[in-house]
Motif scaffolding. Structure first.
Motif, PDB file in Angstrom:
ATOM      1  N   ASP A   1      30.482  36.037  46.903  1.00  0.00           N
ATOM      2  CA  ASP A   1      29.563  36.976  46.262  1.00  0.00           C
ATOM      3  C   ASP A   1      28.657  37.610  47.316  1.00  0.00           C
ATOM      4  OD1 ASP A   1      30.625  36.439  43.814  1.00  0.00           O
ATOM      5  OD2 ASP A   1      28.966  35.181  43.115  1.00  0.00           O
TER       6      ASP A   1
ATOM      7  N   GLY B   1      33.789  41.604  39.844  1.00  0.00           N
ATOM      8  CA  GLY B   1      33.187  40.577  40.667  1.00  0.00           C
ATOM      9  C   GLY B   1      31.836  41.019  41.181  1.00  0.00           C
ATOM     10  N   SER B   2      31.425  40.456  42.321  1.00  0.00           N
ATOM     11  CA  SER B   2      30.133  40.798  42.907  1.00  0.00           C
ATOM     12  C   SER B   2      30.218  40.806  44.427  1.00  0.00           C
ATOM     13  CB  SER B   2      29.065  39.792  42.450  1.00  0.00           C
ATOM     14  OG  SER B   2      27.764  40.214  42.820  1.00  0.00           O
TER      15      SER B   2
ATOM     16  N   LYS C   1      32.009  38.397  35.233  1.00  0.00           N
ATOM     17  CA  LYS C   1      32.949  38.188  36.319  1.00  0.00           C
ATOM     18  C   LYS C   1      34.324  37.837  35.754  1.00  0.00           C
ATOM     19  CE  LYS C   1      31.586  36.122  40.081  1.00  0.00           C
ATOM     20  NZ  LYS C   1      31.181  35.083  41.087  1.00  0.00           N
TER      21      LYS C   1
ATOM     22  N   VAL D   1      36.338  40.797  42.321  1.00  0.00           N
ATOM     23  CA  VAL D   1      36.118  39.385  42.635  1.00  0.00           C
ATOM     24  C   VAL D   1      37.120  38.857  43.657  1.00  0.00           C
ATOM     25  CG1 VAL D   1      37.527  38.536  40.705  1.00  0.00           C
ATOM     26  CG2 VAL D   1      35.651  37.116  41.615  1.00  0.00           C
TER      27      VAL D   1
ATOM     28  N   PRO E   1      27.613  40.438  38.966  1.00  0.00           N
ATOM     29  CA  PRO E   1      28.911  40.980  38.555  1.00  0.00           C
ATOM     30  C   PRO E   1      28.780  42.313  37.822  1.00  0.00           C
ATOM     31  CG  PRO E   1      28.749  38.656  38.017  1.00  0.00           C
ATOM     32  CD  PRO E   1      27.370  39.098  38.397  1.00  0.00           C
TER      33      PRO E   1
ATOM     34  N   HIS F   1      33.519  46.199  44.160  1.00  0.00           N
ATOM     35  CA  HIS F   1      32.952  44.861  43.948  1.00  0.00           C
ATOM     36  C   HIS F   1      33.888  43.922  43.192  1.00  0.00           C
ATOM     37  CE1 HIS F   1      29.451  46.784  45.503  1.00  0.00           C
ATOM     38  NE2 HIS F   1      29.158  47.429  44.393  1.00  0.00           N
TER      39      HIS F   1
END
Length: 391
Positions: A299, A348-349, A269, A327, A356, A325
């Protein structure tokens, strides 16, 4: 990402002129569920008449161009035109110009003269010989259609001279190796049709590869041309770079995930995501999840749906790249012109994700829908910016 996750707008094709620390395989397989038939190299455009594909020419070491020997044949150009292309590349080699410059110079000459050494109706024919046709501009001459300020008639009708003059001006353009080809070419040429150069970039890369040992897939590292290494912000001569360093854990339209329209690249991440090529931002926003919620600042989880924070970019040749995706909100905005390798966000996720990573897609024909999606792995490999396969 599911085929319909990136909002209704992503599903609609558009027509525009120009203009991934490694996660475990389990996590990546769980991530963004969702991805055309096999992508053939001949679809790149600019196929050699003898049937050789770009892969068949290999990559490196970059070889000096032989302007007198037998040259590859192309359906789009005759022998004289390809020999002019060889002269342009050789001059760049002799001057020590990085191979990205050869691609730019070649694409420019393809637009200006179709690689023919043109005279014009405003110059006495006796002064312009030898030539390979008559151009439209009354005082523009040669491969690059240079006007009187570039040199005498005899000089502008000399392919090597005109190529040298082009390179001398090219290398003075700020950040020329990262900026869009059409922008750089325009700063050198000052053309009435600046967007026209972009359509020649892919074929110019193919010709450079054929004549100089895969040179369009090299990147300049410590003054040396290194094959297939455009990964950490380095830009291959083709103009492309891998969006993040990392391994592909979940592939394109696998048996397990037939609607997975891209690949998942594992990374920690906060890892910087870079524009894979110069281009214009089409979309930079939070993609709603399957319940219509725009909750990208937390997330996500498997089955949530949506691409999270994502960016779509349009590149030369009608290619679109997608980065999902992120962050936080992307660093770029719609309509922004972004150089190759520019940081556009961080891994990110958000959205339909189990951890991540970067979900990365490539689309062709300016089509952002699933119909335009192609496998990013062979596409990026053929541009010298390969996405690594997990061991």
């Amino acid at each position: 990402m599911t085929a319909g996750s990136a909002s209704a707008a992503v599903r609609r094709p558009i027509r525009i002129g120009l203009i991934a620390s490694i996660l475990t395989g389990v996590l990546l397989l769980l991530c963004c569920t969702g991805g055309t038939a096999a992508f053939f190299l001949s679809g790149l455009g600019g196929t050699a008449e003898d049937g050789d594909s770009l892969a068949g020419w290999g990559c490196g070491p970059v070889r000096p161009v032989d302007i007198t020997g037998e040259l590859p044949r192309f359906a789009e150009y005759g022998d004289t035109q390809i020999r002019n292309a060889a002269i342009i590349i050789k001059v760049g080699q002799d001057m020590g110009v990085p191979s990205r410059g050869w691609v730019i110079a070649l694409a420019t000459a393809m637009q200006e003269s179709a690689l023919r050494n043109l005279a014009n109706s405003g110059v006495p024919e006796s002064l312009a010989l030898p030539h390979e046709g008559v151009g439209a501009d009354h005082d523009s001459l040669g491969l690059f259609q240079q006007r009187p300020g570039w040199g005498t008639v005899a000089e502008r009708m000399n392919p090597a001279y005109t190529a040298r003059k082009f390179y001398e001006k090219l290398v003075k353009v700020r950040s020329w190796q990262r900026r869009p080809l059409t922008v750089v070419a325009q700063q050198v040429q000052i053309s009435a049709y600046p967007d026209a150069y972009a359509k020649h970039e892919e074929l110019a890369s193919t010709i450079v590869d054929a004549l100089a040992g895969g040179a369009a897939r090299t990147v300049e590292i410590n003054g040396k041309a290194v094959c297939n290494a455009a990964e950490r912000g380095e830009i291959a001569a083709s103009g492309w770079t891998a969006p993040i360093p990392g391994d592909v854990g979940s592939g394109f339209r696998t048996t397990e995930r037939p609607s997975h329209n891209g690949v998942d690249i594992g990374a920690a991440k906060g890892t910087d995501i870079r524009a894979a090529a110069a281009g214009r931002v089409l979309v930079a926003r939070c993609d709603p999840d399957d319940r219509g919620r725009r909750s990208c600042d937390v997330d996500g989880y498997p089955g949530k749906g949506g691409c999270g924070w994502f960016v779509d970019m349009l590149h030369a040749g009608g290619y679109i790249t997608r980065y999902c995706h992120m962050v936080t909100r992307p660093r770029v905005a719609p309509d922004q012109i972004v150089p190759a390798g520019e940081i556009i966000g961080q891994v990110g996720s958000s959205g339909n994700s189990s951890g991540p990573h970067l979900h990365f897609e490539v689309h062709q024909r300016s089509d952002r829908s699933s119909r335009g999606a192609i496998d990013p792995v062979p596409f990026m490999r053929q541009r010298g910016a390969p996405l690594r396969a997990a061991e």
